[in-house]
Motif scaffolding. Structure first.
Motif, PDB file in Angstrom:
ATOM      1  N   ILE A   1      32.110  48.112  43.157  1.00 55.59           N
ATOM      2  CA  ILE A   1      31.963  49.233  42.230  1.00 55.59           C
ATOM      3  C   ILE A   1      33.221  50.084  42.264  1.00 55.59           C
ATOM      4  N   TYR A   2      33.744  50.381  41.086  1.00 53.66           N
ATOM      5  CA  TYR A   2      34.923  51.239  41.002  1.00 53.66           C
ATOM      6  C   TYR A   2      34.526  52.575  40.405  1.00 53.66           C
ATOM      7  N   VAL A   3      34.711  53.636  41.158  1.00 53.20           N
ATOM      8  CA  VAL A   3      34.514  54.955  40.569  1.00 53.20           C
ATOM      9  C   VAL A   3      35.915  55.512  40.309  1.00 53.20           C
ATOM     10  N   VAL A   4      36.329  55.385  39.077  1.00 56.53           N
ATOM     11  CA  VAL A   4      37.693  55.736  38.686  1.00 56.53           C
ATOM     12  C   VAL A   4      37.595  56.400  37.308  1.00 56.53           C
ATOM     13  N   ASP A   5      38.538  57.266  37.006  1.00 55.20           N
ATOM     14  CA  ASP A   5      38.600  57.933  35.703  1.00 55.20           C
ATOM     15  C   ASP A   5      38.338  56.933  34.567  1.00 55.20           C
ATOM     16  N   LYS A   6      37.462  57.328  33.651  1.00 53.30           N
ATOM     17  CA  LYS A   6      37.060  56.367  32.612  1.00 53.30           C
ATOM     18  C   LYS A   6      38.209  55.948  31.695  1.00 53.30           C
ATOM     19  N   ARG A   7      39.291  56.727  31.715  1.00 56.48           N
ATOM     20  CA  ARG A   7      40.440  56.340  30.892  1.00 56.48           C
ATOM     21  C   ARG A   7      41.129  55.081  31.414  1.00 56.48           C
ATOM     22  N   GLN A   8      40.718  54.617  32.597  1.00 58.14           N
ATOM     23  CA  GLN A   8      41.271  53.357  33.116  1.00 58.14           C
ATOM     24  C   GLN A   8      40.380  52.160  32.776  1.00 58.14           C
ATOM     25  N   GLY A   9      39.449  52.355  31.868  1.00 63.04           N
ATOM     26  CA  GLY A   9      38.480  51.311  31.536  1.00 63.04           C
ATOM     27  C   GLY A   9      39.098  49.990  31.097  1.00 63.04           C
ATOM     28  N   LEU A  10      40.121  50.084  30.255  1.00 59.42           N
ATOM     29  CA  LEU A  10      40.742  48.854  29.739  1.00 59.42           C
ATOM     30  C   LEU A  10      41.354  48.030  30.873  1.00 59.42           C
ATOM     31  N   HIS A  11      42.043  48.720  31.761  1.00 63.52           N
ATOM     32  CA  HIS A  11      42.652  48.043  32.914  1.00 63.52           C
ATOM     33  C   HIS A  11      41.592  47.236  33.680  1.00 63.52           C
ATOM     34  N   PHE A  12      40.463  47.872  33.951  1.00 62.09           N
ATOM     35  CA  PHE A  12      39.443  47.174  34.737  1.00 62.09           C
ATOM     36  C   PHE A  12      38.797  46.034  33.953  1.00 62.09           C
ATOM     37  N   GLU A  13      38.652  46.222  32.661  1.00 60.49           N
ATOM     38  CA  GLU A  13      38.121  45.132  31.827  1.00 60.49           C
ATOM     39  C   GLU A  13      39.058  43.912  31.936  1.00 60.49           C
ATOM     40  N   GLN A  14      40.358  44.152  31.855  1.00 59.40           N
ATOM     41  CA  GLN A  14      41.324  43.044  31.956  1.00 59.40           C
ATOM     42  C   GLN A  14      41.240  42.373  33.334  1.00 59.40           C
ATOM     43  N   VAL A  15      41.168  43.225  34.343  1.00 59.48           N
ATOM     44  CA  VAL A  15      41.121  42.698  35.712  1.00 59.48           C
ATOM     45  C   VAL A  15      39.834  41.887  35.932  1.00 59.48           C
ATOM     46  N   PHE A  16      38.703  42.419  35.491  1.00 59.92           N
ATOM     47  CA  PHE A  16      37.421  41.731  35.701  1.00 59.92           C
ATOM     48  C   PHE A  16      37.421  40.373  34.992  1.00 59.92           C
ATOM     49  N   ARG A  17      37.915  40.372  33.757  1.00 57.92           N
ATOM     50  CA  ARG A  17      37.931  39.102  33.017  1.00 57.92           C
ATOM     51  C   ARG A  17      38.838  38.086  33.708  1.00 57.92           C
ATOM     52  N   THR A  18      39.968  38.575  34.215  1.00 59.12           N
ATOM     53  CA  THR A  18      40.907  37.656  34.854  1.00 59.12           C
ATOM     54  C   THR A  18      40.306  37.014  36.111  1.00 59.12           C
ATOM     55  N   VAL A  19      39.673  37.829  36.943  1.00 55.12           N
ATOM     56  CA  VAL A  19      39.135  37.242  38.181  1.00 55.12           C
ATOM     57  C   VAL A  19      37.973  36.285  37.901  1.00 55.12           C
ATOM     58  N   ARG A  20      37.254  36.532  36.821  1.00 56.26           N
ATOM     59  CA  ARG A  20      36.192  35.586  36.438  1.00 56.26           C
ATOM     60  C   ARG A  20      36.832  34.278  35.962  1.00 56.26           C
ATOM     61  N   LYS A  21      37.839  34.443  35.113  1.00 47.03           N
ATOM     62  CA  LYS A  21      38.502  33.274  34.531  1.00 47.03           C
ATOM     63  C   LYS A  21      39.122  32.411  35.621  1.00 47.03           C
ATOM     64  N   ALA A  22      39.689  33.075  36.640  1.00 47.11           N
ATOM     65  CA  ALA A  22      40.366  32.334  37.706  1.00 47.11           C
ATOM     66  C   ALA A  22      39.390  31.842  38.768  1.00 47.11           C
ATOM     67  N   GLY A  23      38.103  32.134  38.591  1.00 48.99           N
ATOM     68  CA  GLY A  23      37.109  31.667  39.563  1.00 48.99           C
ATOM     69  C   GLY A  23      37.174  32.404  40.889  1.00 48.99           C
ATOM     70  N   ILE A  24      37.831  33.566  40.904  1.00 53.71           N
ATOM     71  CA  ILE A  24      37.922  34.337  42.147  1.00 53.71           C
ATOM     72  C   ILE A  24      36.567  34.987  42.445  1.00 53.71           C
TER      73      ILE A  24
END
Ligand code: ARG
Length: 598
Positions: free
Chosen positions: A345-368
């Motif tokens: 769980i990341y509790v971070v300013d909501k303005r960083q939402g896009l960054h986390f969306e990119q990161v989450f998709r990448t780790v799923r895609k890479a099977g991490i």
């Protein structure tokens, strides 16, 4: 212990079945019409469609099938087909008595054996904590406490920004000011001094100075970038200097977070993910998901269903440097390896939402990260000033967290000035009540929403505020003091008796305010369950506020210590001890402490 709606659901499911309908129509919920009933079962409405029958007919059959085992109270089928339930006082009392004797106030943890990592620090080394760090810290701490109450093994990580541009700027400026420092001498082979060559105070001046200078001076900026690059690549003097600065900086951060009653199990920084970055990138290359784009190495994460811009995730910048994206990716690699968590769980300013969306998709895609691990971005809104803009100091600067905490504390101290209390007591009260005002003012708003910081409102002893909740607790304690005098038993023993069954609720029927307080107490488990599954501390606040309100009406409408009937008097004491226990448990979940007096 089961929750009351669960107990009712069991009974009603059996009745539906007995009447010839599927058991799952028996779901009971807390009434949304408290003026009519306390709980309701609306299953007949849905069953009517499936069985092509009038809902009221089904409801009547179910009520008949339920029979009267003397435990429920009043059960009534009303048109067009609802079943209204009013619990008998006796059933409610025995439920509450059981709650009082159980360890977690009747709450059954739902997630024993699971692990959650919570990332809610994000402070940057060598920069003081400011109001921007307030919300992640207090929301994250509360989420952690709620999850841990719900059975999770929880790991809070400070995830310090210890590795990026600021440190490069600081090095560059230090070198300008003091070029002969051994840390900058590439030929130096000896030991480095024990002492850090700068103080925290100096750092606080150096960073903004260097940051401003870099905006005007391209060469200076390039130097700072180079310094970061060399630090990350292990230049010995830079590493040594960095470690010294990290030490003093971390000490200060620990102190500051500590003053907010916020703690972390891990004090990792972005740098701790560094060893994982290159192997991770190699693996992504092998899998063929990394591609070169304008000299940079990226992973595409756009999906067909996207209706917003979704740029690729950046593994390496065109100059070969690693940045924020790859650091967060590699941190996930590390967390999966170390803890195989069920949730991150990341509790971070909501303005960083896009960054986390990119990161989450990448780790799923890479099977991490596989399907067993949930990745959650709990983006928090901002704390605004009365002008509706992010909170600033009077001269428009960034407000330091320390200053904010002190302001609120002083505000409470002013209110306490003419109380007859010792200076020590006053100091303790201002500290605890001030922090409660600040934290509750924040936590009572849904995390994603922005809110306005209003010091007068937050520190008020009335209304939906932290001080009001604490005041209610202090009030209960002072009633117990009084009772202790009458009963000749000390308060500690009374509280013990209320939790070991020696003091029990009385079955003598009371007034409406008593019943309402009892019902609210009984809803404890439901509220916590929701707060946990929705990661929503504001649900705990809402529960505590209502509990305090119901308690205060009960207090105004009943004589407690002077109640003549002994059985009833003892029942009242048992009831208020349980109320106090829930309030104590609740504020602890919020990371708030109560003073003894107020
Ligand atoms: N240090 C970052 C900042 O100041 C916040 C870090 C948040 N956590 C994370 N895993 N990226 O913006």
């Amino acid at each position: 212990m089961k929750t009351l709606p669960d107990i009712l659901t069991e009974k009603f499911s059996a009745a539906f079945e007995k009447a010839g309908y599927a058991a799952d129509y028996g779901k009971c919920v807390v009434s949304n019409r408290p003026d009519l009933c306390e709980f309701q079962c609306n299953g007949s409405m849905a069953a009517a469609k499936a069985y092509k029958k009038a809902p009221i007919a089904i409801a009547n059959e179910v009520v008949a099938a339920l029979g009267d085992d003397g435990t429920l109270g009043k059960v009534e089928a009303v048109s067009p087909g609802f079943i209204n339930i009013i619990l008998s006082e006796k059933t409610l009392n025995s439920y509450l008595n059981e709650m009082a004797m159980s360890e977690k106030n009747g709450y059954e943890p739902k997630n024993v054996g699971k692990t959650a990592v919570i990332d809610y620090g994000g402070a940057n080394v060598a920069k003081p904590l400011h109001v921007g760090h307030l919300r992640p810290a207090i929301i994250g701490e509360s989420v952690k406490r709620i999850l841990s109450f719900d059975g999770y093994k929880t790991i809070g990580d400070a995830h310090l920004g210890d590795w990026g541009t600021p440190i490069g700027l600081i090095f560059t400026e230090m070198q300008v000011r003091n070029p002969s420092l051994v840390y900058f001498d590439e030929n130096y082979k000896g030991e480095y001094p024990e002492e850090c060559p700068v103080t925290l105070k100096e750092l606080e001046e150096i960073y903004p100075f260097a940051s401003a200078k870099s905006k005007e001076d391209e060469e200076y900026r390039a130097k700072a970038r180079q310094a970061v690059f060399e630090l990350q690549n292990g230049r010995r003097g830079y590493r040594a200097l960095w470690e010294k600065i990290m030490d003093i900086s971390k000490q200060d951060l620990k102190k500051n977070y500590g003053s907010l009653n916020v703690s972390f199990e891990l004090w990792y920084g972005e740098s701790d993910a560094d060893p994982y970055i290159m192997p991770m990138i190699e693996d992504m290359k092998k899998q063929g998901i990394a591609r070169i784009s304008e000299g940079a190495l990226v992973v595409d994460v756009k999906e067909d269903s996207d209706n917003k811009e979704m740029p690729p995730c950046m593994l390496l910048k065109s100059d070969g440097a690693v940045g924020y994206d790859s650091t967060d990716l590699a941190t996930i690699v590390q967390r999966m390896k170390d803890f195989s968590p069920n949730k991150i769980i990341y509790v971070v300013d909501k303005r960083q939402g896009l960054h986390f969306e990119q990161v989450f998709r990448t780790v799923r895609k890479a099977g991490i990260v596989g399907d067993d691990t949930e990745l959650i971005f709990l983006g928090n809104g901002t704390m605004n000033g009365k002008d509706g803009k992010p909170f600033k100091t009077r001269d428009g600067g960034v407000l330091r967290l320390e200053a904010l905490v002190k302001d609120v504390r002083d505000h409470v101290a002013e209110k306490m000035a003419d109380r007859e209390l010792s200076d020590e007591e006053k100091a303790d009260i201002s500290k605890k009540v001030g922090l409660a005002a600040l934290k509750y003012g924040d936590l009572s708003n849904a995390a994603t929403k922005d809110y306005i910081f209003d010091i007068d409102k937050f520190t008020s002893f009335e209304g939906n505020t932290g001080p009001y909740i604490l005041y209610t607790m202090v009030r209960i304690k002072s009633i117990l003091e009084k009772y202790s005098g009458v009963a000749g038993t000390d308060v500690k023993t009374i509280i013990e008796q209320a939790s070991n069954g020696e003091l029990k609720l009385s079955d003598i029927e009371g007034n409406d305010s008593e019943k309402k307080l009892k019902l609210q107490i009984a809803m404890f488990a439901d509220s916590i369950m929701q707060a946990s599954s929705e990661l929503a501390p504001h649900k705990v606040c809402a529960y505590l506020f209502e509990l305090s309100n119901f308690f205060n009406s009960f207090y105004h409408e009943n004589k407690i210590v002077t109640e003549e009937n002994e059985d009833r008097r003892k029942g009242f004491i048992a009831l208020i001890c349980l109320t106090l226990r829930l309030l104590e448990q609740g504020i602890d979940l919020l990371g708030i402490e109560a003073p003894e007096k107020m």
